[in-house]
Design a protein around this motif. Structure first.
Motif, mmCIF file in Angstrom:
data_model
loop_
_atom_site.group_PDB
_atom_site.id
_atom_site.type_symbol
_atom_site.label_atom_id
_atom_site.label_comp_id
_atom_site.label_asym_id
_atom_site.label_seq_id
_atom_site.Cartn_x
_atom_site.Cartn_y
_atom_site.Cartn_z
ATOM 1 N N SER A 1 2.498 2.982 -2.093
ATOM 2 C CA SER A 1 2.277 3.967 -3.146
ATOM 3 C C SER A 1 0.980 4.738 -2.951
ATOM 4 O O SER A 1 0.784 5.798 -3.562
ATOM 5 C CB SER A 1 2.262 3.281 -4.516
ATOM 6 O OG SER A 1 1.177 2.365 -4.612
ATOM 7 N N GLN A 2 0.077 4.232 -2.099
ATOM 8 C CA GLN A 2 -1.194 4.903 -1.844
ATOM 9 C C GLN A 2 -1.105 5.929 -0.725
ATOM 10 O O GLN A 2 -2.090 6.630 -0.452
ATOM 11 C CB GLN A 2 -2.258 3.854 -1.480
ATOM 12 C CG GLN A 2 -2.471 2.794 -2.541
ATOM 13 C CD GLN A 2 -3.053 3.373 -3.817
ATOM 14 O OE1 GLN A 2 -4.035 4.105 -3.773
ATOM 15 N NE2 GLN A 2 -2.422 3.057 -4.945
ATOM 16 N N LYS B 1 -4.225 -5.212 4.343
ATOM 17 C CA LYS B 1 -3.783 -3.962 3.725
ATOM 18 C C LYS B 1 -4.438 -2.742 4.370
ATOM 19 O O LYS B 1 -3.814 -1.673 4.444
ATOM 20 C CB LYS B 1 -4.074 -3.997 2.229
ATOM 21 C CG LYS B 1 -3.226 -5.012 1.466
ATOM 22 C CD LYS B 1 -3.554 -5.033 -0.020
ATOM 23 C CE LYS B 1 -2.708 -6.069 -0.753
ATOM 24 N NZ LYS B 1 -3.033 -6.132 -2.198
ATOM 25 N N GLU B 2 -5.669 -2.894 4.841
ATOM 26 C CA GLU B 2 -6.332 -1.751 5.466
ATOM 27 C C GLU B 2 -5.626 -1.360 6.763
ATOM 28 O O GLU B 2 -5.439 -0.167 7.043
ATOM 29 C CB GLU B 2 -7.797 -2.075 5.735
ATOM 30 C CG GLU B 2 -8.622 -2.321 4.479
ATOM 31 C CD GLU B 2 -8.454 -3.737 3.912
ATOM 32 O OE1 GLU B 2 -8.930 -3.977 2.791
ATOM 33 O OE2 GLU B 2 -7.854 -4.599 4.615
ATOM 34 N N ASP C 1 -9.196 8.712 3.662
ATOM 35 C CA ASP C 1 -8.637 9.959 4.178
ATOM 36 C C ASP C 1 -8.738 9.993 5.697
ATOM 37 O O ASP C 1 -9.827 10.162 6.252
ATOM 38 C CB ASP C 1 -9.388 11.148 3.563
ATOM 39 C CG ASP C 1 -8.766 12.485 3.942
ATOM 40 O OD1 ASP C 1 -7.621 12.475 4.423
ATOM 41 O OD2 ASP C 1 -9.443 13.518 3.770
ATOM 42 N N VAL D 1 0.820 -1.227 0.000
ATOM 43 C CA VAL D 1 0.000 0.000 0.000
ATOM 44 C C VAL D 1 0.849 1.271 0.000
ATOM 45 O O VAL D 1 0.304 2.378 -0.008
ATOM 46 C CB VAL D 1 -0.945 0.037 1.219
ATOM 47 C CG1 VAL D 1 -1.838 -1.200 1.239
ATOM 48 C CG2 VAL D 1 -0.184 0.168 2.534
ATOM 49 N N THR E 1 0.044 5.486 7.321
ATOM 50 C CA THR E 1 -0.438 6.857 7.361
ATOM 51 C C THR E 1 -0.070 7.519 8.683
ATOM 52 O O THR E 1 0.335 8.684 8.733
ATOM 53 C CB THR E 1 -1.959 6.905 7.146
ATOM 54 O OG1 THR E 1 -2.294 6.308 5.900
ATOM 55 C CG2 THR E 1 -2.480 8.328 7.177
ATOM 56 N N VAL F 1 -8.104 1.062 1.779
ATOM 57 C CA VAL F 1 -6.863 1.654 1.292
ATOM 58 C C VAL F 1 -7.207 2.860 0.418
ATOM 59 O O VAL F 1 -8.077 2.795 -0.445
ATOM 60 C CB VAL F 1 -6.043 0.621 0.487
ATOM 61 C CG1 VAL F 1 -4.826 1.275 -0.149
ATOM 62 C CG2 VAL F 1 -5.631 -0.532 1.399
ATOM 63 N N GLY F 2 -6.515 3.980 0.673
ATOM 64 C CA GLY F 2 -6.788 5.211 -0.050
ATOM 65 C C GLY F 2 -7.708 6.156 0.688
ATOM 66 O O GLY F 2 -7.914 7.293 0.251
ATOM 67 N N TYR G 1 -2.306 0.233 5.797
ATOM 68 C CA TYR G 1 -2.491 1.594 5.285
ATOM 69 C C TYR G 1 -2.666 2.586 6.446
ATOM 70 O O TYR G 1 -2.072 3.680 6.444
ATOM 71 C CB TYR G 1 -3.706 1.638 4.364
ATOM 72 C CG TYR G 1 -4.038 3.010 3.834
ATOM 73 C CD1 TYR G 1 -3.294 3.596 2.810
ATOM 74 C CD2 TYR G 1 -5.106 3.740 4.363
ATOM 75 C CE1 TYR G 1 -3.599 4.863 2.331
ATOM 76 C CE2 TYR G 1 -5.425 4.997 3.889
ATOM 77 C CZ TYR G 1 -4.658 5.559 2.881
ATOM 78 O OH TYR G 1 -4.971 6.812 2.417
#
Length: 407
Positions: free
Chosen positions: A65-66, A394-395, A368, A63, A402, A365-366, A398
């Protein structure tokens, strides 16, 4: 593993097992912008801990790159290995269709797995066949478990229930066998509390698990407050410009909280994955009488966020606290839930914590996130965390990455 990686093994008192490992971690940190220190929890021997770290870091790599702020920053990983003790798996707790004889054999095996003192383990195992018929054997069994409990701490937001610490064995066994199911619900009757195995043997197993919980909670705090805290200081000395981050699973969440509380090194983000300690761990005045949680000062010490995953799907944490609640006679609330005196941060998030804003959720993923330095983000993870150990998706990765790159 796709990131530079080093391991540091700690003994149960928090001392370093091999100083050369610390030097290797220092060298790795000196070449990184961000260092993530990963800490496993209960039920993890070294191979299992390594698999946990590999799966989680593989997801972080997938992840990366996200996460816009991750671009161009060198990330290194330090995996901490510490001597945790086996805990009952979800499937084991469910009881299956075992008969009483099978249940006794299982309990004997579990005592061997979970009791670190071999002399005490042997005495407990010898008592198992007598538990059904002998009140004296039940008292001896409970007294042996009590000998393994850590000393009580005044003002502790998560003390062992008093019926486990003192009092007669019959009361403790009766309360311990009246804990129903994996979700923390309780039955009202006596007998086997809805299980096909013997109620007395089930109670003995619940008492063993609760004792294991409190002994491992104590060890995690010592390992974090001494060994991991010192490791952070070593890493900071070698790499003063690198941001140090902590991520702990289960009892590892308590270990990293203790480390962040005790270390003199600056800590950026702390991420707690299904933490196995009290939901009042960061609380302000949790009891209405001025008592704060053990790690109350941690959010203010961070240069980044404190992020917590929690879910009703975490049956291991829910089970541990359901037993503690029943032993403490907490009967008017959802056992292990947010209104329970005994409730876990991996089940309910950080409660009575002013730094926690509005309740959040673990995002795809992705998504905000509005993470901020010194703030606590409780992320309800029902959609992506199916159980206590399902923290490598992945979540989760991520959200962790972050948090590491916030600020």
């Amino acid at each position: 593993m796709e990131f530079p990686y080093a391991e540091v093994e700690l003994r149960k008192d928090g001392s370093f097992d091999d100083p050369a490992q610390v030097q290797a971690a220092r060298g790795l940190a000196s070449k990184a912008d961000d260092v993530v220190v990963l800490v496993h929890g209960w039920n993890n021997d070294i191979p299992a801990a390594r698999r946990l770290y590999e799966r989680l870091t593989d997801s972080i790599a997938a992840v990366r790159s996200q996460v816009p702020d991750a671009a161009g920053r060198d990330l290194a990983v330090v995996g901490v290995l510490w001597p945790s003790v086996k805990w009952a798996d979800d499937d084991e707790v469910a009881g299956g269709g075992a008969g009483a004889g099978d249940a006794e054999g299982d309990l004997v095996a579990e005592i061997g797995d979970r009791m670190p003192d071999p002399e005490v383990a042997a005495k407990l195992q010898a008592l198992v066949p007598q538990l059904e018929a002998s009140a004296d054997a039940r008292q001896q069994y409970l007294d042996l478990l009590r000998s393994q409990l850590p000393d009580e701490i005044e003002g502790d937001e998560d003390p062992p229930p008093q019926s486990l610490v003192k009092g007669d064995a019959e009361t403790a066994f009766e309360r311990a066998r009246n804990v129903g199911g994996l979700t923390g619900g309780a039955t009202s009757g006596g007998g086997a509390a809805g299980f096909s195995v013997s109620g007395i043997v089930r109670a003995a197993r619940n008492l063993l698990n609760t004792t294991t919980y409190y002994t491992m909670r104590d060890r995690a705090g010592k390992v974090g407050g001494t060994g991991i805290a010192k490791l952070l200081e070593e890493l900071h000395a070698a790499a003063p410009n690198a941001r140090l981050n902590l991520a702990g699973h289960s009892f590892g969440a308590r270990a990293v909280s203790a480390a962040a509380d005790a270390t003199s090194a600056p800590v950026h983000a702390v991420v707690l994955l299904q933490g196995a300690f009290s939901h009042y761990g960061f609380a302000d005045d949790w009891d209405g009488k001025g008592a704060d949680g053990r790690f109350r000062d941690v959010p203010a010490r961070l240069t980044g966020p404190l992020v917590i995953t929690h879910t009703k799907n975490d049956k291991a944490v829910g089970k541990a606290y359901a037993i503690a609640s029943r032993l403490a006679r907490q009967v008017a609330v959802e056992l292990g839930g947010p209104d329970d005196r005994y409730g876990g941060i991996g089940r309910n998030g950080a409660l009575k914590t002013p730094e926690a804003g509005a309740a959040g959720v673990l995002l795809p993923v992705g998504g905000d996130y509005a993470f901020a330095a010194g703030r606590v983000s409780n992320l309800r993870a029902d959609d992506f965390v199916s159980g206590h150990s399902a923290v490598t998706g992945k979540e989760v990765a991520y959200a962790l990455l972050t948090a590491v790159t916030t600020g």
